[in-house]
Scaffold this active site. Structure first.
Site, mmCIF file in Angstrom:
data_model
loop_
_atom_site.group_PDB
_atom_site.id
_atom_site.type_symbol
_atom_site.label_atom_id
_atom_site.label_comp_id
_atom_site.label_asym_id
_atom_site.label_seq_id
_atom_site.Cartn_x
_atom_site.Cartn_y
_atom_site.Cartn_z
ATOM 1 C CG ASP A 86 -2.300 0.554 0.952
ATOM 2 O OD1 ASP A 86 -2.374 1.779 0.773
ATOM 3 O OD2 ASP A 86 -3.281 -0.201 0.901
ATOM 4 C CB SER A 112 -9.639 0.003 0.514
ATOM 5 O OG SER A 112 -8.982 0.273 -0.677
ATOM 6 C CG HIS A 149 -5.394 3.697 0.874
ATOM 7 N ND1 HIS A 149 -4.985 2.403 0.696
ATOM 8 C CD2 HIS A 149 -6.692 3.710 0.502
ATOM 9 C CE1 HIS A 149 -5.981 1.669 0.223
ATOM 10 N NE2 HIS A 149 -7.037 2.438 0.098
#
Length: 528
Positions: free
Chosen positions: A142, A381, A182
C-alpha cells in the site's frame, strides 16, 4: 498500466461535501499512462531476461526494470515496437503499465469498542478463544504504514512496533512512512489495537482491528502523493514472497486494482499473486468500487480465481447482520473469464481506523477525523482489510493450513445474508477441524498461463537471480521502527551522529544516481 489504490469512501456527509471530498482525493492520482509509452513485457519459456532485454533494445525501447517474478521487464517503447513485440514468438504478453488507485481506506472487552464490524464478523468470539493473529505476518502492499503509533505497539507497556519490517519499492518514495494515509488506515483495520494507548487517552480501547496482535509488514509501493504503477505492485508482491519465511508472511493484503482490464491468464499482476498463493500466502484483494458496471470485476488482482476477493456491505453500525445492505458502489459481477466475483463480503462503509499524522487524507477530509488519531472512511479497501485480519486469526489457530484451506474455511462457514451475499464468521472458520469438507476451495481452476504448474512459480526455471530493485530502496528507506533499519547500518559506525551522516550520504547518492536514472528517462519520453 496504472494500478488503483482504491480511494476510501468517506463517512456520510452532505452529498455535495462528499462529492467534493472524493473529487479532491481523486485529483491527486496520476492519469493513466499511455499504453505505447510504458509497458510490461513478459517473455516466453526459454527466453532469458537478458535475451528479452536485448530484444526490447533492438526495437529502440528502454528497459526500466527487470521483473524476475514474471520473467519480464518494464520498458518504454514506441507504438511500432509494441506491435513488433506482440508478434515476436519469444514474447508471451505485452501489457500497459497502469498507475495504482486506492481501493478506497482491552481486546477481551468488546463492549468497549466504538465499532461494530468485529462483532459482525464474530472476531470478538475468536478473541475470547485466544485467537488474535499473534505471530502471523500480514503484508500490507500500500502507501506505507505509520508504524510508530501506539495502535501498532506490541502492548501498552511494550512500545516495540508490530510493524516488524518495512520496505520501499517505489523509486520515487522519499521515506518509508505514510504521508498519503491509505495504508495506515488499512493496516489499522487489520491489526490496530487501541488498547495499547495510555490509560489517560480518551480513545483507549475504542478502535481495534480484526487481528489485533498480528505482525504487519509494510510494503510501500507509492510515492508520497499516493502514485504507483503496476510494476511497483509486482515488486511489492515479490518482496512478500521472498521474505515469507523471514517474517512468517501468511497473508497479503491488496486494497488496490489495475486500471486496465485483462484476462487473469496473461495479466502480470494476476500471475504474481498466483505465485504468492502457491507459495503459501493467502492473498486478499478488494473487489473495487465500480458497482455493477459491465467491467466492474475485470481488473487484477481481484479478477483472479485463486485470490479471496472481497466486496462491501453497510452494516448500519450494528452487529446484527439482518440489516446489512450491499453498498451501491461495491463491485460485483462476472470477470472477462466468466468468474463470479467477489466471493465474500464484509463491512466497508464508514469504518473508523488509525489516521496517519499529517497525511493527505486528514488534510483533505477534516470532517472524517474522529477524536484523537482516527478517521472514518469506506470502500472495498476497508472490507478487504477486515478479511485479511480474519485470515490471520484463522491461521493462528491452524498454522499448517494452505491458502486454499483458509479460503475454504472463511467462505464455507460464512453466514448467508438474504439478498446480500455471504459474510465471514471468524470464530466458526477457526473452529473447523483439519478433516472438514468445508476447507475445500479453488478446485478445478486453471492457473495463469505464466505459472509453471510443476513449481507453482512464474517461469521459475528461467528466472535470473539478481538483487531486485526494492533491495536498493529498502536499505536506504527502512522505517526507524522496523528491523530493516538495523540492516541498513549493520556495518556503519556505532555513534548516532555517524549513522545520521551515513544515512544522509546514502540518500543523496541514491537520489542523484539510481533513482534519477530510473525515472528521469522515463519521464523524458512523455515530452517527445
Amino acid at each position: 498500466m496504472t494500478v488503483e489504490l482504491e480511494l476510501g469512501r468517506l463517512r456520510w456527509m452532505r452529498p455535495m461535501v462528499l462529492l467534493g471530498a472524493l473529487l479532491a482525493l481523486i485529483a491527486i492520482l496520476p492519469a493513466s499512462a499511455r499504453a505505447d509509452d510504458e509497458v510490461i513485457v513478459q517473455f516466453d519459456r526459454g527466453t532469458s531476461l537478458s535475451e528479452g532485454g536485448a530484444l526490447v533494445r533492438s526495437l529502440g525501447g528502454r528497459v526500466e526494470r527487470e521483473l524476475r517474478i514474471i520473467n519480464g521487464v518494464g520498458a518504454v517503447v514506441s507504438p511500432s515496437a509494441t506491435g513488433a513485440l506482440e508478434r515476436d514468438p519469444r514474447v508471451r504478453a505485452v501489457s500497459a503499465n497502469a498507475p495504482v488507485v486506492k481501493r478506497a481506506s482491552s481486546i477481551y472487552e468488546p463492549w468497549r469498542l466504538r465499532t461494530s464490524f468485529n462483532q459482525s464478523l464474530e472476531a470478538t468470539k475468536a478473541w475470547q478463544d485466544g485467537l488474535t493473529g499473534r505471530g502471523v505476518g500480514v503484508a500490507v502492499v500500500d502507501t506505507g504504514v505509520a508504524g510508530n503509533l501506539p495502535d501498532f505497539q506490541v502492548s501498552s507497556y511494550n512500545s516495540r512496533s508490530r510493524v516488524v519490517a518495512s520496505a520501499v519499492v517505489n523509486p520515487d518514495a522519499r521515506n518509508a512512512g505514510d504521508s498519503f494515509g491509505h495504508g495506515t488506515h488499512v493496516a489499522g483495520l487489520i491489526a490496530g489495537n487501541g488498547n495499547n494507548r495510555p490509560g489517560w487517552d480518551s480513545a483507549d480501547g475504542d478502535y481495534v482491528g480484526v487481528a489485533p496482535n498480528a505482525n504487519l509488514i509494510s510494503v510501500k509501493i507509492s510515492d508520497e502523493e499516493g502514485n504507483a504503477s503496476l510494476i511497483d505492485v509486482i515488486d511489492g508482491v515479490q518482496f512478500a514472497v521472498d521474505h515469507k519465511d523471514d517474517y512468517n508472511i501468511r497473508v497479503l493484503n491488496l486494497s488496490l486494482s489495475s486500471t486496465v482490464a485483462e484476462s487473469y491468464k496473461t495479466d502480470p499482476l494476476d500471475a504474481a499473486v498466483e505465485e504468492a498463493w502457491f507459495q503459501g500466502i493467502v492473498v486478499v484483494a478488494a473487489a473495487g468500487n465500480a458497482g455493477s458496471d459491465n467491467d466492474a470485476v475485470s481488473f487484477s488482482p481481484g479478477n483472479d480465481p485463486y485470490v479471496l476477493t472481497v466486496g462491501a456491505v453497510d452494516d448500519q453500525g450494528t452487529d446484527y447482520t439482518g440489516d446489512d445492505k450491499l453498498t451501491s458502489w461495491s463491485s460485483h459481477g462476472k470477470t472477462q473469464d466468466g468468474l463470479s466475483k467477489p466471493e465474500i463480503l464484509a463491512p466497508g462503509a464508514h469504518l473508523a481506523s488509525v489516521m496517519a499524522p499529517g497525511s493527505d487524507y486528514a488534510r483533505r477530509c477534516p470532517e472524517c477525523i474522529i477524536g484523537r488519531g482516527y478517521m472514518e472512511l469506506g470502500g472495498t479497501s476497508m472490507s478487504a482489510a477486515l478479511v485479511s485480519g480474519a485470515a490471520a486469526d484463522v491461521i493462528e489457530a491452524h498454522p499448517n493450513w494452505t491458502p486454499d484451506q483458509v479460503k475454504g474455511a472463511l467462505i464455507n462457514t460464512a453466514r448467508d445474508v438474504p439478498g446480500v451475499g455471504v459474510e465471514p464468521r471468524v470464530d466458526d472458520a477457526a473452529a473447523l477441524n483439519d478433516g472438514s469438507n468445508k476447507l475445500r476451495s479453488n478446485l478445478g481452476l486453471t492457473p495463469s498461463n505464466l505459472i509453471n504448474t510443476a513449481t507453482g512459480r512464474i517461469d521459475f526455471r528461467r528466472a535470473t537471480w539478481f538483487r531486485a530493485s526494492w533491495r536498493s530502496a529498502d536499505r536506504l528507506l527502512a522505517a526507524l521502527w522496523s528491523p530493516l533499519a538495523s540492516w541498513r547500518c549493520a556495518t556503519c559506525a556505532t555513534s548516532e551522529a555517524d549513522r545520521a551522516d551515513q544515512d544522509a550520504s546514502w540518500r543523496a547518492s541514491w537520489r542523484a544516481s539510481w533513482r534519477a536514472s530510473w525515472r528521469a528517462s522515463w519521464r523524458t519520453s512523455f515530452t517527445k
